[in-house]
Design a protein around this motif. Structure first.
Motif, PDB file in Angstrom:
ATOM      1  N   GLU A 186       0.821  -1.200   0.000  1.00  0.00           N
ATOM      2  CA  GLU A 186       0.000   0.000   0.000  1.00  0.00           C
ATOM      3  C   GLU A 186       0.860   1.256   0.000  1.00  0.00           C
ATOM      4  O   GLU A 186       0.544   2.247  -0.683  1.00  0.00           O
ATOM      5  N   ARG A 189       2.213   1.774  -3.481  1.00  0.00           N
ATOM      6  CA  ARG A 189       1.176   2.298  -4.374  1.00  0.00           C
ATOM      7  C   ARG A 189       0.903   3.772  -4.104  1.00  0.00           C
ATOM      8  O   ARG A 189       0.667   4.555  -5.038  1.00  0.00           O
ATOM      9  N   LYS A 193       1.330   6.852  -6.728  1.00  0.00           N
ATOM     10  CA  LYS A 193       0.202   7.756  -6.969  1.00  0.00           C
ATOM     11  C   LYS A 193       0.614   9.210  -6.780  1.00  0.00           C
ATOM     12  O   LYS A 193       0.121  10.111  -7.470  1.00  0.00           O
ATOM     13  N   LEU A 223       4.173  -5.474  -9.475  1.00  0.00           N
ATOM     14  CA  LEU A 223       4.100  -4.089  -9.014  1.00  0.00           C
ATOM     15  C   LEU A 223       4.850  -3.131  -9.946  1.00  0.00           C
ATOM     16  O   LEU A 223       4.834  -1.923  -9.724  1.00  0.00           O
TER      17      LEU A 223
END
Length: 324
Positions: A186, A189, A193, A223
């Protein structure tokens, strides 16, 4: 060349990808052929440019987490130096030294689960000082991200974020129980972002099987991580993994080669622990690796920058400035 290795190499060079069963079959092939094939794949996709980076331990020790390999956990008795923030003078001296040696990336690394508001403010201040006094590309490794932390680091000029998965999803509970593998994903990510590229790899030699390393390689591929540090466990007295045997050179070379085969376009970056291999460590760069953390590491000592540059130049690598 071993037929299994040759077929896998040719498929990758043609733009294909191998699956897990193929990767496992490569373990039964000729390992020297596998190392050679991985080097050919590296040359095809990445050329001869070598990716150099360095790290500074910006906050040391007193970490709440229980990672079994780590000297910085407050749960282990390792006797390392603890401090809340590295001195600005030390940061700028190291940044200049790296800049002078042609090292292009510099990461500030902090111990602990995440950054407090005060720690974030200090870290971003230090990044500003580095940016003002050098040409270094800025990276950070500061635990789990929130949107606020990610935005603050990005505003300070950080364009790459590091968070090691450490081990495969299946093996990770054997490494740490105070946070999860999914929390790490997380954070990666969230970094992406925010606009940062990703640096994530693992530690080999923590008792995992080669199959676990293959699983990690595929997870990193999924990933789309383009900078993959490979740490070789340094068994540190006072940690739960202190008595584990060191990996053999052949096992390290095969792991590096498989990472390259599964992640053909990534920077496979040799990191902490490579000094255990002595001069033989440079064979990793003929088995698929094309990057390294240079200088000293967090709680272990690395090779000198001058020695690394000399050895890598002899292997035909160049050190052009990478993309941010």
């Amino acid at each position: 060349m071993d037929m299994r290795v040759q077929q896998a190499r040719d498929a990758i060079l043609a733009g294909g990808r191998i699956d897990r069963s193929t990767a496992l079959r490569l373990l039964d092939g000729n390992q020297e052929d596998l190392w050679q094939a991985a080097d050919q794949i590296r040359r095809h996709f990445c050329g001869d440019r070598f990716d150099l980076c360095s790290i500074i331990n910006a906050r040391s020790g007193n970490c709440t987490e229980n990672c079994r390999f780590c000297a910085q956990s407050a749960r282990h008795r390792t006797g390392i130096e603890s401090y809340e923030a590295v001195a600005e003078d030390e940061v700028l001296i190291q940044a200049k030294d790296n800049d002078d040696h042609g090292v292009h990336r510099l990461s500030l690394v902090t111990s602990g689960r995440s950054l407090s508001p005060d720690s974030l403010a200090e870290l971003t201040r230090l990044f500003g000082k580095i940016a003002d006094s050098s040409s270094m590309l800025l990276c950070a490794s500061a635990g789990f991200l929130t949107q606020e932390i990610a935005a603050g680091l990005y505003a300070a000029g950080v364009r790459r974020y590091h968070c090691n998965l450490e081990a495969s999803r299946n093996y990770f509970p054997q490494v740490c129980t105070t946070h999860t593998w999914d929390e790490k994903v997380e954070t990666l990510r969230m970094a992406r972002k925010t606009g940062m590229s990703l640096c994530s790899g693992g530690i080999i030699g923590m008792g995992e099987a080669m199959e676990d390393r293959i699983d990690l390689a595929f997870e990193l591929s999924e990933l789309e991580v383009k900078s993959i540090p490979v740490n070789i466990l340094t068994p540190i007295p006072g940690t739960p993994l202190a008595e584990l045997p060191l990996l053999t050179l052949n096992e390290v070379l095969t792991t590096v080669a498989l990472l390259r085969c599964i992640n053909p376009e990534a920077v496979i970056r040799m990191a902490g622990g490579r000094q255990q291999l002595g001069r033989e460590q440079y064979r990793c760069f003929s088995a698929g690796a094309n990057g390294a953390i240079v200088g000293n590491y967090l709680t272990t000592t690395g090779s000198s920058i001058a020695e690394d540059l000399s050895q890598l130049s002899a292997l035909g690598f160049s050190f052009d400035r990478p993309e941010p």
